[in-house]
Structures are given as structure tokens and as C-alpha cells.
Design a protein around this motif. Structure first.
Motif, short mmCIF file in Angstrom:
data_model
loop_
_atom_site.label_atom_id
_atom_site.label_comp_id
_atom_site.label_asym_id
_atom_site.label_seq_id
_atom_site.Cartn_x
_atom_site.Cartn_y
_atom_site.Cartn_z
N PHE A 19 -5.51 66.55 29.45
CA PHE A 19 -5.86 67.94 29.20
C PHE A 19 -4.61 68.68 28.72
CE2 PHE A 19 -4.66 67.16 33.56
CZ PHE A 19 -3.68 68.09 33.80
N ARG A 20 -4.82 69.83 28.09
CA ARG A 20 -3.69 70.67 27.68
C ARG A 20 -3.33 71.57 28.85
NH1 ARG A 20 -3.13 75.81 24.93
NH2 ARG A 20 -1.27 75.88 23.61
N PRO A 21 -2.20 71.32 29.50
CA PRO A 21 -1.90 72.05 30.73
C PRO A 21 -1.47 73.49 30.50
CG PRO A 21 -0.12 70.54 30.20
CD PRO A 21 -1.22 70.28 29.21
N VAL A 22 -1.83 74.32 31.47
CA VAL A 22 -1.34 75.69 31.55
C VAL A 22 -0.44 75.76 32.77
CG1 VAL A 22 -1.95 78.11 31.90
CG2 VAL A 22 -3.41 76.65 30.48
N HIS A 47 1.44 65.84 20.76
CA HIS A 47 0.04 65.92 20.32
C HIS A 47 -0.86 66.61 21.35
CE1 HIS A 47 -0.04 62.32 22.87
NE2 HIS A 47 -1.34 62.49 22.97
N ILE A 48 -0.34 66.79 22.57
CA ILE A 48 -1.11 67.49 23.61
C ILE A 48 -0.69 68.94 23.69
CG2 ILE A 48 -1.61 67.60 26.09
CD1 ILE A 48 -1.23 64.56 26.18
N GLU A 103 -5.85 86.66 29.20
CA GLU A 103 -7.23 86.15 29.36
C GLU A 103 -7.24 84.69 29.78
OE1 GLU A 103 -8.97 87.11 25.51
OE2 GLU A 103 -9.81 88.94 26.37
N LEU A 104 -6.44 84.37 30.78
CA LEU A 104 -6.38 82.98 31.24
C LEU A 104 -7.71 82.56 31.85
CD1 LEU A 104 -2.83 82.82 32.89
CD2 LEU A 104 -3.52 82.10 30.59
N LYS A 105 -8.10 81.34 31.55
CA LYS A 105 -9.32 80.77 32.10
C LYS A 105 -9.04 79.71 33.15
CE LYS A 105 -11.61 83.28 29.19
NZ LYS A 105 -12.20 84.56 29.68
N LYS A 106 -7.81 79.23 33.18
CA LYS A 106 -7.44 78.21 34.15
C LYS A 106 -5.93 78.21 34.31
CE LYS A 106 -6.33 74.33 31.15
NZ LYS A 106 -6.38 72.87 30.96
N ILE A 107 -5.47 77.65 35.41
CA ILE A 107 -4.05 77.34 35.62
C ILE A 107 -4.00 75.94 36.21
CG2 ILE A 107 -1.93 77.90 36.86
CD1 ILE A 107 -2.94 80.79 37.07
N ASP A 160 -5.44 68.56 36.92
CA ASP A 160 -4.47 68.89 37.95
C ASP A 160 -4.57 70.38 38.29
OD1 ASP A 160 -3.56 66.31 37.86
OD2 ASP A 160 -1.64 66.78 36.90
N ALA A 161 -4.47 70.68 39.57
CA ALA A 161 -4.49 72.07 40.03
C ALA A 161 -3.53 72.16 41.20
CB ALA A 161 -5.89 72.50 40.44
#
Length: 303
Positions: A19-22, A47-48, A103-107, A160-161
Motif C-alpha cells: 500500500f502507499r503509506p501515510v 514505484h510505491i 482531507e486525510l482518509k487514513k494514517i 499497517d496501523a
């Protein structure tokens, strides 16, 4: 056995999430936080890419940090300024800037490294809190609580969280449940008690949010700006010790990244030193203390 820096860097080079991490780094404009930002930006596969959000007080420092990061068309680097000393201001910032403007949707990774050591035990913010305790205890816990929905969104997607709070596990000190706000403690007793409070916070957060990994990690002795709240003579001593004993911010950042993305740290509570070795909970931790202290932290930080 202590891990060599080369081994740490080799481990980080293997990081390749699906996944593309935040990643949000409070206190990310200098010291350990900036080292972690640099390590993460360096090791994320091009590339990610990643969305890296640096939060701190100094825009010039943030601009210099972001300018030094590897260019990557798949990565986004944001700086958002906040003085997190006041918990009310921190909460407004989270609502307006992180949920609002960005406007974050995830961390995926929430890193809490904000803090400074103010040796005047009588100092208080306008909210009536000691500045060090406000940043390290109340502010960190409240940031985790308010941002938990975005971490839970990442967990629900199978990503990951994780929450990482930087401190010094294994060096925690006695607490006094008749002085749960640490108002009557001297500077060094207060510092030790705060490490027990971080233990209590990570255990409580992990219990509240069982799909998250919550960490109290020790970055080791690093030359940082932590001593900026000290008197002049103590700043000189700090600088002298750092010159001879401290690891670099860059090395610490690599080590903190290794802990943050460790594939074994999926859910639950993790206390580790900078060699990725487990550390025991404070001997002053028990369920009675946890319940009393955590209730106080939740209520006092709801400003």
C-alpha cells in the motif's frame, strides 16, 4: 545483541509495502523525528511512494528537511505548522488541518516525538499544565485518540496501523496517585514518572483500539533539541555529552524506522529499545495505576 547500523539499513531497504503509506511525524522538523522522516523517504520504493506529513513549529527547518528528501513523483511531502504546547490548539489543528485541509482518509504510521525538557518544575502553560508534561503526556495521548479513526481505517483495509511514542522504556519511575498530575514532583522525578505514563498510555490505547500496534520506543542518546528548555549551564553539559556519546540523528532515524515498520509489530503493545529489543513495562505499572492515570489523561486532555 546490538544491531550494527549496516544491518539496520539493510533491513529498512527491504521495506516494500503493498500500500502507499501515510506517515505523520509530530516533532518532525528536527532531531529524531527529522531523522525518521529522512530514512522513510529514502527507503520507500520509488514505484510505491509515500505521503509524509511533517508537523512542527519551524517552517525554515521543515523547508530545509523537505528540500533534502529524495525526489519521488509518487511521494508527497507536506509540512503543517503547529505549536502543540497547548492541547486545545493541538485539537483544533487536528480537526482543521489533518481532517480538514489535508482531507486525510487514513494514517498508517503516527509518530509522536514532540517534546522538550523544561527544568523549572513550577512552569505552567495557560492551560495550567507543565510544558513538558503537556507535550509528552497529554498532547501525545490526545493526538492518538483524536487520530485513531484514521488509523482504524488503515487497519480495516488490511494495512499497517501503528502509533509510535518516543521515550525511554525501561527507565520509568515511581508515580503518586495522590499527585496524578505530577504537580508536586521535581524535574528529574517528573521525567521518570512520565516514562511510566507513556507505558500506561500505550497499553491503554492498545486496549481501546485492538487492531492497532502501539509502541513506546527508546531512540537511544541522540543529539537533539530536547535541551532547549534547559538553563544555559545544563545546555552546555548536554552539548558536551552529546559531542562524545550521542549517535547522529541520521542513525537514530534509521533505527526508529526499523522499529516502526517491523513486520512482527502488527497488533498490540510493544516496548523496545533502539536495537529492536523488547523492554519490560515499568515496575510501577499495575492495573490500578493504569486505570487512574489513564482516566486523568483522557479527561485532562479533553480541552
Amino acid at each position: 545483541m546490538p544491531l550494527a547500523l549496516t544491518a539496520v539499513q539493510a533491513s529498512n531497504a527491504q521495506y516494500a509495502p503493498s500500500f502507499r503509506p501515510v506517515i505523520i511525524v509530530f516533532g518532525g522538523t528536527s532531531g529524531i523525528g527529522s531523522g525518521l522522516v529522512r530514512a522513510f523517504a529514502t527507503h520507500i520504493p520509488p514505484h510505491i511512494g509515500a505521503h509524509i506529513i511533517v508537523i512542527g513549529r519551524s517552517k525554515p527547518a521543515a523547508d530545509a528537511l523537505i528540500a533534502s528528501l529524495p525526489p519521488n513523483s509518487n511521494s508527497r511531502y507536506d509540512f503543517v505548522r503547529v505549536d502543540a504546547l497547548l492541547v486545545h490548539d493541538l485539537r483544533v489543528f487536528i480537526r482543521q488541518e489533518l481532517f480538514g485541509t489535508l482531507e486525510l482518509k487514513k494514517i498508517n504510521y503516527l509518530v509522536l516525538s514532540q517534546g522538550e525538557l523544561t527544568v523549572d518544575s513550577t512552569a505552567r502553560t495557560s492551560e495550567g499544565l507543565h510544558p513538558t508534561i503537556s507535550l509528552i503526556v497529554y498532547g501525545r495521548a490526545r493526538a492518538a485518540l483524536d487520530l485513531a479513526p484514521l488509523l482504524q481505517a488503515a487497519a480495516a483495509a488490511g494495512e499497517d496501523a501503528r502509533i509510535m511514542s518516543m521515550g525511554d522504556p525501561g527507565t520509568a519511575g515511581a508515580i503518586n496517585l495522590d499527585d496524578v498530575a505530577l504537580d508536586k514532583m521535581g524535574t528529574f522525578a517528573m521525567r521518570a514518572a512520565m516514562m511510566t505514563y507513556i507505558d500506561i498510555s500505550v497499553v491503554s490505547l492498545a486496549a481501546r483500539f485492538p487492531d492497532l500496534a502501539v509502541m513506546h520506543v527508546g531512540p537511544g542518546f541522540v543529539a537533539t533539541g530536547l535541551g532547549r528548555g534547559m538553563p544555559f549551564y545544563l545546555r552546555l553539559l548536554w552539548t558536551f555529552m552529546a559531542w562524545f556519546l550521542a549517535m547522529t540523528v541520521e542513525e537514530s532515524g534509521e533505527r526508529m524506522m526499523m522499529l516502526l515498520v517491523d513486520p512482527e509489530s502488527k497488533k498490540g503493545v510493544f516496548l523496545k529499545d533502539h536495537h529492536n529489543q523488547p523492554v519490560a513495562l515499568s515496575k510501577y505499572f499495575d492495573e490500578t495505576a493504569r486505570a487512574v492515570v489513564w482516566k486523568h489523561i483522557e479527561e485532562r486532555s479533553a480541552l
